[in-house]
Every structure is written in C-alpha cells, then in structure tokens.
Scaffold this motif. Sequence first.
Motif, PDB file in Angstrom:
ATOM      1  N   LEU A 118       0.834  -1.315  -0.016  1.00 11.87           N
ATOM      2  CA  LEU A 118       0.051   0.156  -0.076  1.00 11.87           C
ATOM      3  C   LEU A 118       0.891   1.358  -0.087  1.00 11.87           C
ATOM      4  N   GLY A 119       2.297   1.192   0.090  1.00  9.20           N
ATOM      5  CA  GLY A 119       2.985   2.239   0.117  1.00  9.20           C
ATOM      6  C   GLY A 119       3.223   2.967   1.383  1.00  9.20           C
ATOM      7  N   ASN A 120       3.118   2.016   2.519  1.00 10.00           N
ATOM      8  CA  ASN A 120       3.008   2.401   3.961  1.00 10.00           C
ATOM      9  C   ASN A 120       2.576   3.668   4.558  1.00 10.00           C
ATOM     10  N   PRO A 121       1.077   3.607   4.161  1.00 11.54           N
ATOM     11  CA  PRO A 121       0.130   4.416   4.442  1.00 11.54           C
ATOM     12  C   PRO A 121       0.337   4.875   6.045  1.00 11.54           C
ATOM     13  N   LYS A 122       0.026   6.070   6.176  1.00  6.78           N
ATOM     14  CA  LYS A 122       0.006   6.760   7.540  1.00  6.78           C
ATOM     15  C   LYS A 122      -1.360   6.772   8.158  1.00  6.78           C
ATOM     16  N   PHE A 123      -2.402   6.607   7.338  1.00  6.96           N
ATOM     17  CA  PHE A 123      -3.795   6.719   7.829  1.00  6.96           C
ATOM     18  C   PHE A 123      -4.541   5.702   7.054  1.00  6.96           C
ATOM     19  N   ASP A 124      -5.514   5.213   7.657  1.00  2.53           N
ATOM     20  CA  ASP A 124      -6.382   4.206   7.393  1.00  2.53           C
ATOM     21  C   ASP A 124      -7.647   5.013   6.508  1.00  2.53           C
ATOM     22  N   PRO A 131      -0.073   2.882  13.085  1.00  4.00           N
ATOM     23  CA  PRO A 131       1.137   2.635  13.755  1.00  4.00           C
ATOM     24  C   PRO A 131       2.172   1.677  12.978  1.00  4.00           C
ATOM     25  N   ASN A 132       3.402   2.078  13.041  1.00  2.84           N
ATOM     26  CA  ASN A 132       4.596   1.666  12.113  1.00  2.84           C
ATOM     27  C   ASN A 132       4.742   0.085  12.624  1.00  2.84           C
ATOM     28  N   SER A 133       5.615  -0.504  12.069  1.00  3.00           N
ATOM     29  CA  SER A 133       6.006  -1.856  12.597  1.00  3.00           C
ATOM     30  C   SER A 133       6.583  -2.044  13.748  1.00  3.00           C
TER      31      SER A 133
END
Length: 219
Positions: A118-124, A131-133
Amino acid sequence: MSVATENFIKAIYNNNSHDARNTKPGNIAKKLGISNAAATDMAKKLAIKDLLHYEKYQELQLTDKGKKMALNVIRKHRLWEAFLFKMFDMSLHDIHREAELLEHQTSDLLANKISEYLGNPKFDPHGDPIPNSEGEITTTDTSIPLSNAVEGKKYVISRLTSDDKEFFEFCAHHKLKYGNEIKVSKQFKNNKMTELSVENNTILLNEDFTTLIYVNEAN
C-alpha cells in the motif's frame, strides 16, 4: 494471545484515547458485550501477565507491554481497512467489520507485506493513524471535533470516529468523507447543532454527529 485478550487490551487503549470514555472494567464490559464480572476477572488475569495495572474501582491502565500489544493489533486492523478499501471499494462500515476478524489472524510478516504493497500509508480510510512496525504512531494529531469548529472557516475532514453502519451511510450520502473540504456556516451553540456546506450542499448536524467527525483547518 487469544482473541479475547487482544480485544480487551485494544478496548482499553481505544477508550483511553478518547477523553470522554473511561477505562473502568464496567465500561470495557459494555464495549465488548460481556458481563462486568467477566471484565473484572479478565483484568485481574491480564494484570498477572503484566499487560495492565488493575486496582479495584479504578480505571485500567495498560503497561508498556500491553500498549505495544494494542498498537500491534490496531496496526493490523487499520492496514486491512486500507487494503480492503483500496482493492474492493468496500464501505467504511464493512471494512471495519471485516478487519475486526482479520486482525487476529494476521502475522507481523503479512502486516508488513500489506503495508509495503500500500506504500506504507500513515492513515486508514477513516482517517485514523496507522502505527508503524515498531508500534509507534509517528503522525501528530491536530484535528478538532466538528462541534468545536469556527464559523466561516473551511476545514478538511480528517477522521470519522464511529463503527455505526447508519453513521457511515449518512456520511457517504452527504459527501462527508475523509479528505473532503467543508465550510462551517453556523454554530448553534445553545441547540448543539452545526450548519455546514460540502460540495454546494447545506447540511445541519446535531452533536451526535459533530463529535464523531474530526477536522483540520484547510490551507
């Protein structure tokens, strides 16, 4: 951990994230649809596992270990919401319902793969931070409830904080979507109502809605 444990920890985290909702066992029980006795029993068991702090008649507080677990489950939930919304254009209510099931069956490896895809999204799609990994929320929330917005100003919808089907159906019908721009025409403080315009349509909302819709001032 069991599904029941993850849901319990997540409920405490989510309630604690909203000032109006306390985390006493009775409130968590209501949120999860279980008895007060079952919630108290669960809290005591999880306190032994160092996932939360339990004290009779007091609000439940997560330990660092418990918070990390909650954020890991929330990360998977919100990544699934973003994936389902993008791939299948499902409604906000439906992606939430499906993510509630999928979050518990998802490995960290799969969650990372979904995030990368998804391109490491910041928001749903609801506007909630993902949250990150490492279990960290790296975004700063500057949004305010629509009920606190200033008359005459333009805002961008940043978050829809509900899991009610009719709420999302209403929002979709009236173009009240994450990322859409609105203008607040009037705040009826005594009657706790807000008049706004979106895409040339005028809408009057009561406080039941305006406290669930968060906005940021438009640039």
